[in-house]
Design a protein around this motif. Structure first.
Motif: not given
Length: 281
Positions: A5-11, A78-83, A102-106, A110-113
């Protein structure tokens, strides 16, 4: 946490920001100084970051966000990194080579990029241990190829690295001799995407920036590429760690040894380099 779900939101967020960037880059771009190192920020960076912040906040209100231009927002595990615009200096001179990341880290890992290229409309993404996706589907790793004239390599370094740093000077000099081409794109996330899809053969980074490293590195790893520290040891993925830990070589597994040999050769050269000439006003 539902990472798909987080991947879809980030994309979706990255692609919305990319649409704004592509439209804005076709006309005059407002460029402003950023810091004392000669870096710049554009109005497009700020506009894209607002889009990303609004979408991530709406979907994940309890998450912490670290954004390239506006800093830290909120708190949480949970931390999002945004460039919002990786390749700002390219946009500033009219060069169409830039991406959104974007990356999501815990726990600093990083667990999602997600990386989106507004110029081509292509998007790459990865969830840890679940593989990487490109515009045409799963990324299964670039095929081996003959390199009779050496590899095509990308280079990246952090903003805070001094121009006369002997390690940087020696690495870049050795790369120029050993590689067929060395790309310095001013957009490391674009380099990671190129590596993941097999357009280039390897990448070397020195004290890379934390905000634009995790997304690309995760996509490359999940696509079958290998990343090592410059001494050949495991690459530490803690994005909260010191910048000294963000130096690496990345390539297909069969090329990692060649890149580490290049790094070892550069270390010998660094010890023998004379001081860099001082610039005069």
């Amino acid at each position: 946490m539902d990472l798909e779900h987080a991947r879809r939101v980030a994309v979706e967020a990255a692609e919305a920001a990319g649409t704004a960037l592509r439209a804005g880059a076709s006309g005059p771009v407002g460029v402003h100084p950023k810091g004392r190192s000669g870096d710049v920020v554009t109005d497009l960076d700020l506009a894209a970051e607002r889009i990303l912040l609004d979408r991530i906040r709406a979907a994940f209100p309890t998450h912490r966000i670290v954004a390239e231009e506006s800093g830290v927002h909120g708190g949480g595990d949970w931390t999002w990194l945004i460039d919002p615009l990786d390749g700002t200096n390219n946009v500033a001179i009219g060069l169409p080579a830039y991406v959104v990341g974007l990356a999501l880290c815990s726990g600093g890992r990083p667990l999602l990029g997600v990386v989106h290229d507004p110029v081509t409309g292509h998007t790459w993404s990865a969830v840890r241990d679940a593989g990487a996706l490109g515009p045409s589907g799963p990324l299964n790793g670039p095929a081996p190829r003959d390199l009779p004239h050496g590899p095509v390599l990308a280079w990246t370094q952090g903003y805070g690295v001094a121009r006369d740093d002997p390690a940087v000077r020696s690495l870049k000099m050795t790369m120029e001799v050993r590689a067929r081409r060395v790309l310095q794109l001013w957009a490391p996330l674009l380099s990671w995407a190129m590596l993941a899809r097999g357009d280039i053969d390897g990448m070397i980074g020195y004290r890379a920036e934390a905000v634009d490293l995790p997304a690309g590195a995760l996509i490359a790893q999940e696509a079958g590429l290998e990343i090592r520290a410059l001494d050949g040891g495991p690459f530490e993925e803690d994005v909260d760690g010191p910048r000294e830990d963000r130096s690496f070589v990345a390539a297909r597994p069969e090329l990692i040894g060649d890149l580490l040999a290049l790094v070892a050769e550069a270390r010998v050269l660094a010890a023998a380099l004379p001081p860099a000439p001082t610039a005069h006003a």
